[in-house]
Design a protein around this motif. Structure first.
Motif, short mmCIF file in Angstrom:
data_model
loop_
_atom_site.label_atom_id
_atom_site.label_comp_id
_atom_site.label_asym_id
_atom_site.label_seq_id
_atom_site.Cartn_x
_atom_site.Cartn_y
_atom_site.Cartn_z
N TYR A 1 29.25 121.03 179.01
CA TYR A 1 28.88 121.20 177.60
C TYR A 1 29.72 122.34 177.05
CZ TYR A 1 26.14 123.20 173.72
OH TYR A 1 25.74 123.73 172.52
N ALA A 2 30.55 122.04 176.03
CA ALA A 2 31.33 123.09 175.38
C ALA A 2 30.84 123.22 173.95
CB ALA A 2 32.82 122.73 175.39
N ALA A 3 30.71 124.45 173.49
CA ALA A 3 30.20 124.67 172.14
C ALA A 3 31.00 125.75 171.46
CB ALA A 3 28.72 125.06 172.19
N PHE A 4 31.07 125.63 170.14
CA PHE A 4 31.65 126.70 169.34
C PHE A 4 30.70 127.01 168.20
CE2 PHE A 4 33.93 128.31 165.68
CZ PHE A 4 34.52 129.43 166.24
N GLU A 5 30.54 128.30 167.91
CA GLU A 5 29.77 128.72 166.74
C GLU A 5 30.63 129.66 165.92
OE1 GLU A 5 25.96 130.42 167.76
OE2 GLU A 5 25.68 129.00 169.40
N GLY A 6 30.67 129.42 164.60
CA GLY A 6 31.33 130.35 163.69
C GLY A 6 30.27 131.27 163.10
N TRP A 7 30.46 132.57 163.29
CA TRP A 7 29.49 133.56 162.79
C TRP A 7 30.10 134.33 161.62
CZ3 TRP A 7 28.05 136.17 168.15
CH2 TRP A 7 27.36 135.24 168.94
N VAL A 8 29.26 134.76 160.70
CA VAL A 8 29.72 135.58 159.57
C VAL A 8 30.04 136.97 160.10
CG1 VAL A 8 29.16 136.54 157.32
CG2 VAL A 8 28.30 134.27 157.96
N ARG A 9 31.33 137.37 160.00
CA ARG A 9 31.68 138.69 160.52
C ARG A 9 31.87 139.68 159.37
NH1 ARG A 9 36.70 136.04 161.18
NH2 ARG A 9 38.22 137.04 159.83
N ASN A 10 31.89 140.96 159.73
CA ASN A 10 31.80 142.02 158.72
C ASN A 10 33.12 142.41 158.08
OD1 ASN A 10 33.06 143.38 160.77
ND2 ASN A 10 31.42 144.86 161.14
N GLU A 11 34.17 141.66 158.36
CA GLU A 11 35.48 142.08 157.86
C GLU A 11 36.40 140.87 157.77
OE1 GLU A 11 38.38 142.17 159.96
OE2 GLU A 11 39.65 143.00 158.40
N ASN A 12 37.21 140.81 156.72
CA ASN A 12 38.25 139.78 156.65
C ASN A 12 39.46 140.35 155.92
OD1 ASN A 12 39.43 137.30 157.15
ND2 ASN A 12 38.73 136.43 155.21
N ASP A 13 40.62 140.27 156.55
CA ASP A 13 41.86 140.77 155.94
C ASP A 13 41.71 142.19 155.42
OD1 ASP A 13 43.64 138.78 156.42
OD2 ASP A 13 43.19 137.66 154.58
N GLY A 14 41.00 143.03 156.18
CA GLY A 14 40.88 144.42 155.78
C GLY A 14 39.78 144.72 154.76
N HIS A 15 39.07 143.68 154.31
CA HIS A 15 37.97 143.90 153.36
C HIS A 15 36.64 143.89 154.10
CE1 HIS A 15 40.47 143.34 149.77
NE2 HIS A 15 41.09 142.39 150.45
N ALA A 16 35.78 144.87 153.83
CA ALA A 16 34.45 144.89 154.43
C ALA A 16 33.59 143.84 153.73
CB ALA A 16 33.83 146.27 154.27
N VAL A 17 33.09 142.88 154.52
CA VAL A 17 32.32 141.76 153.97
C VAL A 17 30.83 142.04 154.08
CG1 VAL A 17 31.77 139.31 154.30
CG2 VAL A 17 34.15 140.08 154.49
N GLU A 18 30.10 141.72 153.01
CA GLU A 18 28.65 141.95 152.99
C GLU A 18 27.89 140.66 153.27
OE1 GLU A 18 26.49 145.12 150.53
OE2 GLU A 18 26.60 143.34 149.25
N ARG A 19 28.35 139.56 152.64
CA ARG A 19 27.75 138.26 152.90
C ARG A 19 28.73 137.17 152.48
NH1 ARG A 19 24.66 140.32 148.73
NH2 ARG A 19 23.02 140.87 150.18
#
Lengths: 148, 80, 148, 80
Positions: free
Chosen positions: C26-44
């Motif tokens: 069984y192989a699985a992948f989950e994409g999680w909301v992370r706190n940063e993208n391209d140097g920008h701090a992400v809130e939601r």
């Protein structure tokens, strides 16, 4: 990082233990006991491990994976003892910023641990036979054991 | 002659009938220990498919063994 | 096979739904909301999807994966709406007899669905800005929106 | 002239200020519809980064549009 356990593997709890707000990708692999191997109907499996060296070698494998595919965290759990069909024998979970590292590290870890950790698998077949997987004369050995 | 503790796992343990034994033998390397136990237990596995550890560290078949060492003999592994 | 949902993704329940006694991997992948993208701090994050075409195109992707890497079963769930850090945005699970097919099919499905499904992601940054990911002038657009 | 229903998503919806509108225009292909809406809403995205669907089927920019069709305009996608 790597644990050898005799109890069922709680993969949801393990995945939770890898939660990290920097992580964008989680890749996981689970090895399940399946009902057939090489044309033989399998009834259950028995795993034996030499835990002290599994942990040493397992940590080496995880560090090799980390060097190749930098990830945030990885964990491995391998179960031993008597397992029934569908039971999870091994779980590998990796979290990383982006998905590529998680996928590649997860694959590297499971591929290496299958050939390097001192763990042995004995298949118990539906017809009453049994045999140690990968041992050249397992079939003959199993037949001697069971007088068939 | 050296005193070597030998530990057997999985198929080897079943073939030896014991999980551990202490042998007194003339052995220079891990391979010599493997060959000596093969003679005692008729193990069918060629050593190329097997692994060996000495005192809880993975070793090579050519690794030297010392008096008092514990040699762990691993038949072909099959984790996962 | 593929679902677009507005509620949290219960990955343990989803993994259970793929159980099959023929399955060894069984192989699985989950994409999680992370706190940063391209140097920008992400809130939601905010996801918008056009569900009817996500399902059509998603099923096509799963069938392509099945043809390349024959597996036993695969499922995809993508969440929409407002997601907080750490939330699971997408889950892909594949079971197969041997691990190679599960890993490869899982990777193929997530790679393709990221570029082919009509789903859009708006990042809300800690500094009050926001922007649609992959849109060329998102930054400028976000700045216009927020008057900064 | 054809009557075309146009649906906007994500960035395009925000730029258009509506999710859907009905346009009467002289358009042969999906690309013509995109260009017409660009003029109306000043969309900055080049069509090469965007996708289009006609009546809930993925289409090409060169796909013909018929009177009464619904054209869905998708800005660059970012699932997962």
């Amino acid at each position: 990082m790597i644990e050898i356990v005799e109890t069922p593997v709680d993969t949801a709890l393990l995945a939770d233990s890898l939660r990290d707000s920097r992580a964008g990708g989680y890749a996981a692999f689970e090895g399940w006991v399946r009902n057939e191997n090489d044309g033989h109907a399998v009834e259950r499996l028995e795993y034996e491990a030499y835990a002290p060296l599994c942990v040493k070698e397992g940590e080496r494998i995880v560090e090799e994976a980390r060097a190749k595919y930098p990830f945030i965290a990885a964990r491995v759990v391998h179960r031993t003892g008597l397992l029934e069909l569908g039971d999870c024998a091994v779980w590998v979970g990796v979290v990383s910023k982006h998905r590529d590292e998680a996928f590649r590290a997860c694959r590297y870890i499971i591929d290496e641990l299958k050939v390097r950790l001192p763990i042995w698998k004995k298949e118990h077949y539906v017809d009453g036979d049994s045999g140690w997987v990968n041992c050249e004369r397992c079939a003959a050995h199993g037949q001697r054991d069971h007088g068939t | 002659m050296k005193t070597i503790n030998v530990r057997y796992f999985a198929l080897f343990r079943e073939q030896a009938g014991v999980g551990e034994e202490t042998l007194t033998l003339d052995a220079a390397t891990a391979f010599d220990v493997f060959e000596a136990t093969r003679e005692r237990h008729c193990s069918p596995e060629p050593h190329g498919h097997c692994k060996v550890a000495i005192n809880d560290e993975m070793a090579d078949w050519a690794s030297p063994v010392e008096d008092g060492d514990t040699v762990l003999l691993f038949p072909p592994v099959a984790g996962g």
